[in-house]
Write an enzyme that holds these catalytic residues in place. Structure first.
Site, PDB file in Angstrom:
ATOM      1  N   CYS A 133       4.596   7.514   2.889  1.00 39.30           N
ATOM      2  CA  CYS A 133       5.453   8.675   2.621  1.00 39.30           C
ATOM      3  C   CYS A 133       5.609   8.857   1.116  1.00 39.30           C
ATOM      4  CB  CYS A 133       6.818   8.493   3.285  1.00 39.30           C
ATOM      5  SG  CYS A 133       7.950   9.870   2.992  1.00 39.30           S
ATOM      6  N   ASN A 134       5.053   9.942   0.590  1.00 41.81           N
ATOM      7  CA  ASN A 134       5.171  10.211  -0.845  1.00 41.81           C
ATOM      8  C   ASN A 134       6.595  10.537  -1.256  1.00 41.81           C
ATOM      9  OD1 ASN A 134       2.417   9.817  -1.421  1.00 41.81           O
ATOM     10  ND2 ASN A 134       1.926  11.906  -0.814  1.00 41.81           N
TER      11      ASN A 134
END
Length: 251
Positions: A133-134
Site C-alpha cells: 500500500c503506497n
C-alpha cells in the site's frame, strides 16, 4: 555474516525512508480536511444549537480513530516471522528445523511460510501478503490486514460525515449570519472570506465524494476476496491464469 545484512535497504514498516509521495499527500489532504472543519465549518455553524455535541465531538472521535489506526497500520511489521526466527538462530550459530517449511526465499536466504511473498519495494517476505500500500508506505499482510480494513471503514465514515457538513456549510455561506461569523473570526472582509471558505469547502466535498466511492469499492472487493479466502495478490495471479485459461474458475 548474516546474508540479509548485505541486501539493499530492508524496510520493516511504513515510517522508514524512502516515503512514498502518496503517503505524504494523504497526510496533507487529511490535515486540510481537519483545518477546514475546525476553522471554517465549525466557525460558520457555531450558532446552531447543539453543534458541539452533534458536530464537533463525533468528528473529533473519528479524527482520533483514523490517526490511531493509521499509525498502527503504518508501524506494523508484517514480515514473515520465520525470517526473523532464522536470522536470530543464524546469529546464534544455531540451525532451525526447516523440515516443516516448503518454501525458501532466495533473496532473504531464509525459509518462509506457505502464503508469504517477497515484496520488492520493502525488500522482505510478508506473511500472507495482500499488497503493498503506497498510501501507508507499507505492505499489508497478516499482521496489519485488519488495521487496513478498519482504516477503510473509518475513512469512508469520516468523509461521509464531513461531506454532509460540507453541504450544509456551502448551502449556508450566502447567509449573512454565517458570513458574519467567519469575518468576525478572521477579522477580514466578508466577500474575500466567503469566497475562500466556499472554495476550500467545495474542494473538500468533491474529494470526499471521490474517496467514498473508492473506499467503498475497495471494501466490496475485499469482502468478495474474503468470501473466497483470497488475498489481493492471489486474485491478481488468478486473473493472469484466467487470461491464459478462460475456463478457469474460483473454487
Amino acid at each position: 555474516e548474516n546474508k540479509l545484512s548485505t541486501l539493499p535497504h530492508v524496510k520493516p514498516n511504513g515510517c522508514m525512508c524512502p516515503v512514498h509521495p502518496f503517503q505524504v499527500l494523504s497526510y496533507m489532504v487529511f490535515f486540510l480536511y481537519v483545518y477546514v472543519f475546525y476553522f471554517i465549518e465549525v466557525v460558520s455553524i457555531k450558532n446552531i444549537e447543539g453543534y458541539l455535541a452533534f458536530v464537533i465531538v463525533p468528528y473529533t472521535l473519528l479524527f482520533l480513530a483514523i490517526a490511531i489506526v493509521t499509525v498502527k497500520a503504518t508501524l506494523s511489521d508484517p514480515t514473515d516471522p520465520v525470517v526473523y526466527l532464522e536470522k536470530e538462530m543464524e546469529a546464534k550459530n544455531q540451525l532451525n528445523d526447516s523440515s516443516e517449511y516448503q518454501l525458501f526465499c532466495q533473496i532473504c536466504c531464509t525459509h518462509v511460510l506457505g502464503r508469504s511473498k517477497h515484496c520488492g519495494i520493502c525488500n522482505r517476505c510478508v506473511d500472507v501478503f495482500d499488497h503493498h500500500c503506497n498510501w501507508l508506505n507499507n505492505c499489508v499482510g497478516k499482521q496489519n490486514y485488519h488495521y487496513f480494513i478498519y482504516l477503510l471503514l473509518l475513512v469512508c465514515t469520516f468523509c461521509l460525515y464531513q461531506g454532509i457538513i460540507d453541504i450544509i456549510v456551502i448551502s449556508s455561506l450566502h447567509s449573512s449570519t454565517y458570513i458574519d461569523s467567519l469575518t468576525d473570526f478572521y477579522n477580514s472582509s466578508g466577500s474575500n472570506t466567503s469566497a475562500f471558505s466556499y472554495a476550500l469547502t467545495a474542494f473538500c466535498l468533491v474529494t470526499h465524494i471521490l474517496i467514498i466511492i473508492l473506499t467503498l469499492q475497495l471494501l466490496l472487493l475485499h469482502r468478495w476476496l474474503n468470501k473466497y479466502h483470497l488475498t489481493t495478490y492471489d486474485y491478481i495471479l488468478y486473473l493472469r491464469q484466467k487470461s491464459e485459461n478462460p475456463d478457469l474458475q474460483l473454487n
